[in-house]
Design a protein around this motif. Structure first.
Motif, PDB file in Angstrom:
ATOM      1  N   LEU A 195       0.812  -1.218   0.000  1.00  6.11           N
ATOM      2  CA  LEU A 195       0.000   0.000   0.000  1.00  6.11           C
ATOM      3  C   LEU A 195       0.849   1.273   0.000  1.00  6.11           C
ATOM      4  N   THR A 196       2.107   1.182   0.453  1.00  6.92           N
ATOM      5  CA  THR A 196       2.942   2.380   0.517  1.00  6.92           C
ATOM      6  C   THR A 196       3.258   2.947  -0.862  1.00  6.92           C
ATOM      7  N   PRO A 197       3.773   2.166  -1.831  1.00  6.51           N
ATOM      8  CA  PRO A 197       3.975   2.744  -3.164  1.00  6.51           C
ATOM      9  C   PRO A 197       2.666   3.160  -3.817  1.00  6.51           C
ATOM     10  N   LEU A 198       1.595   2.410  -3.550  1.00  2.84           N
ATOM     11  CA  LEU A 198       0.289   2.783  -4.103  1.00  2.84           C
ATOM     12  C   LEU A 198      -0.154   4.133  -3.560  1.00  2.84           C
ATOM     13  N   LEU A 199       0.108   4.375  -2.275  1.00  3.02           N
ATOM     14  CA  LEU A 199      -0.258   5.647  -1.653  1.00  3.02           C
ATOM     15  C   LEU A 199       0.529   6.802  -2.265  1.00  3.02           C
ATOM     16  N   PHE A 200       1.852   6.637  -2.416  1.00  3.60           N
ATOM     17  CA  PHE A 200       2.683   7.685  -2.999  1.00  3.60           C
ATOM     18  C   PHE A 200       2.248   7.993  -4.428  1.00  3.60           C
ATOM     19  N   LEU A 201       1.978   6.952  -5.211  1.00  2.00           N
ATOM     20  CA  LEU A 201       1.555   7.158  -6.600  1.00  2.00           C
ATOM     21  C   LEU A 201       0.187   7.839  -6.659  1.00  2.00           C
TER      22      LEU A 201
ATOM     23  N   GLY B 127      -8.652   8.764  -1.218  1.00  2.00           N
ATOM     24  CA  GLY B 127      -9.237   8.682   0.120  1.00  2.00           C
ATOM     25  C   GLY B 127      -9.319   7.255   0.624  1.00  2.00           C
ATOM     26  N   LEU B 128      -9.736   6.335  -0.244  1.00  2.00           N
ATOM     27  CA  LEU B 128      -9.833   4.929   0.147  1.00  2.00           C
ATOM     28  C   LEU B 128      -8.451   4.339   0.440  1.00  2.00           C
ATOM     29  N   ILE B 129      -7.467   4.674  -0.408  1.00  3.06           N
ATOM     30  CA  ILE B 129      -6.113   4.149  -0.211  1.00  3.06           C
ATOM     31  C   ILE B 129      -5.504   4.692   1.074  1.00  3.06           C
ATOM     32  N   GLN B 130      -5.721   5.983   1.338  1.00  4.86           N
ATOM     33  CA  GLN B 130      -5.172   6.573   2.557  1.00  4.86           C
ATOM     34  C   GLN B 130      -5.787   5.941   3.802  1.00  4.86           C
ATOM     35  N   LEU B 131      -7.096   5.758   3.799  1.00  7.33           N
ATOM     36  CA  LEU B 131      -7.749   5.123   4.948  1.00  7.33           C
ATOM     37  C   LEU B 131      -7.255   3.694   5.138  1.00  7.33           C
ATOM     38  N   ALA B 132      -7.099   2.963   4.037  1.00 10.41           N
ATOM     39  CA  ALA B 132      -6.607   1.584   4.124  1.00 10.41           C
ATOM     40  C   ALA B 132      -5.186   1.547   4.665  1.00 10.41           C
TER      41      ALA B 132
ATOM     42  N   LYS C 224      -6.508  13.435  15.473  1.00 11.93           N
ATOM     43  CA  LYS C 224      -6.886  14.792  15.062  1.00 11.93           C
ATOM     44  C   LYS C 224      -6.174  15.183  13.766  1.00 11.93           C
ATOM     45  N   LEU C 225      -4.884  14.854  13.692  1.00 12.67           N
ATOM     46  CA  LEU C 225      -4.121  15.179  12.490  1.00 12.67           C
ATOM     47  C   LEU C 225      -4.593  14.360  11.296  1.00 12.67           C
ATOM     48  N   ARG C 226      -5.007  13.144  11.529  1.00 14.07           N
ATOM     49  CA  ARG C 226      -5.546  12.337  10.434  1.00 14.07           C
ATOM     50  C   ARG C 226      -6.800  12.980   9.847  1.00 14.07           C
ATOM     51  N   VAL C 227      -7.654  13.462  10.719  1.00 15.09           N
ATOM     52  CA  VAL C 227      -8.878  14.126  10.252  1.00 15.09           C
ATOM     53  C   VAL C 227      -8.526  15.365   9.432  1.00 15.09           C
ATOM     54  N   LEU C 228      -7.595  16.179   9.947  1.00 12.45           N
ATOM     55  CA  LEU C 228      -7.193  17.382   9.226  1.00 12.45           C
ATOM     56  C   LEU C 228      -6.528  17.035   7.897  1.00 12.45           C
ATOM     57  N   ALA C 229      -5.674  16.008   7.902  1.00 10.97           N
ATOM     58  CA  ALA C 229      -5.001  15.601   6.673  1.00 10.97           C
ATOM     59  C   ALA C 229      -6.006  15.107   5.645  1.00 10.97           C
ATOM     60  N   PHE C 230      -6.977  14.324   6.081  1.00  6.44           N
ATOM     61  CA  PHE C 230      -7.979  13.788   5.147  1.00  6.44           C
ATOM     62  C   PHE C 230      -8.856  14.908   4.587  1.00  6.44           C
ATOM     63  N   LEU C 231      -9.214  15.845   5.455  1.00  4.53           N
ATOM     64  CA  LEU C 231     -10.010  16.981   4.980  1.00  4.53           C
ATOM     65  C   LEU C 231      -9.243  17.780   3.924  1.00  4.53           C
TER      66      LEU C 231
END
Length: 290
Positions: free
Chosen positions: A139-145, A170-175, A231-238
């Motif tokens: 998931l790490t290279p998938l996330l960067f791409l 969004g789905l990849i980041q949550l996963a 909290k930072l995850r919520v801000l990052a996702f937003l």
């Protein structure tokens, strides 16, 4: 892991720059003349600024040239070679678009492929580390791409594609977050595996190896409270996903909306990348009871 500012800027800015090149190399947007100049200027500005930032993470920045010599075995070296190759291949393609109105498709496609490979190589620097279980996943290279291609789509004004890519991101980041939270425990690392003494019973730390700080503690051991991380995850996702998606859905490809979506997305990416490093737990921390 210690979230160094230089590495956060490097992975965020260069990822966006090479992501933009990936779109420009396919002829999207189909711009020429001055509009093309500004797109390529933005791409080079982001990519080169990010690469310069990475040099400041070296103990001796003057040795940055040595990063190119180990491409057979080092993903960092491969990234350095691929990044320079991308910049060199994109340059004549950009000249054709800006000054001659030509679309040298083969050259552009080569630049797009090299851009993707550069981002993949950056991701593999972290993915290969078995000592950081949170990163050691496909998931790490998938996330960067996903971040690179999505940011590039927004910067290139490809709002329709960007909407779908933001949903996928969004789905990849949550996963990645959900899987990462359990990776260290699933890897089975503890004081016994760290010392090799686990076979004779439960191992506990009597006292730390030394009383002062050192390089390992500074670079490899970093703690962030779970409450602050959420909290930072919520801000990052937003910032990286939700707000850019809402802007593009509401205003489409309007230039002002695209610029705002791109700015918010980059800020969200910075927050997400800070968490990427801050939440990563290196097994060396076990030797220090952390």
């Amino acid at each position: 892991m210690h979230p160094a500012v230089s590495v956060i800027l490097f992975t965020t800015l260069s990822g966006a720059g090479f992501g933009l090149f990936a779109w420009l190399g396919t002829g999207r947007p189909p711009v020429t003349g001055w509009p093309a100049f500004w797109f390529y200027f933005m791409g080079y500005g982001l990519a080169v600024t990010g690469l310069f930032a990475s040099a400041f993470h070296l103990a001796n920045p003057k040795n940055a040239i040595k990063a190119f010599s180990q491409w057979r075995s080092s993903w960092l070296s491969r990234e350095a070679v691929l990044s320079v190759a991308t910049l060199l291949v994109i340059a004549p393609y950009a000249i054709g678009r800006i000054f001659y109105g030509e679309n040298w498709a083969a050259l552009g496609l080569a630049g797009s492929i090299l851009s993707i490979l550069t981002v993949f190589s950056t991701a593999m620097i972290y993915t290969q580390l078995r000592t950081v279980p949170r990163w050691n996943t496909p998931l790490t290279p998938l996330l960067f791409l996903a971040y690179a291609v999505t940011g590039g789509a927004i910067l290139a004004g490809q709002s329709e594609a960007a909407i779908w890519l933001l949903l996928a991101l969004g789905l990849i980041q949550l996963a990645h977050w959900m899987l990462g939270d359990s990776r260290f425990a699933a890897a089975g690392h503890d004081m016994g595996t760290a010392t090799g003494l686990g076979r004779i019973g439960r191992v506990r730390l009597l006292e730390p190896p030394h009383s002062g700080g050192n390089y390992l503690l500074h670079e490899m051991v970093f703690r962030i409270g779970r409450r602050h991380a959420m909290k930072l995850r919520v801000l990052a996702f937003l910032g990286a996903v939700a707000l850019p998606l809402a802007i593009l859905l509401a205003f489409g490809a309007a230039p002002a909306a695209t610029a705002l979506a791109a700015a918010v997305h980059l800020l969200g990416t910075l927050a997400s990348r800070w968490l990427f490093f801050a939440e990563a737990r290196h097994v060396v921390g076990l030797y220090y009871g952390r």
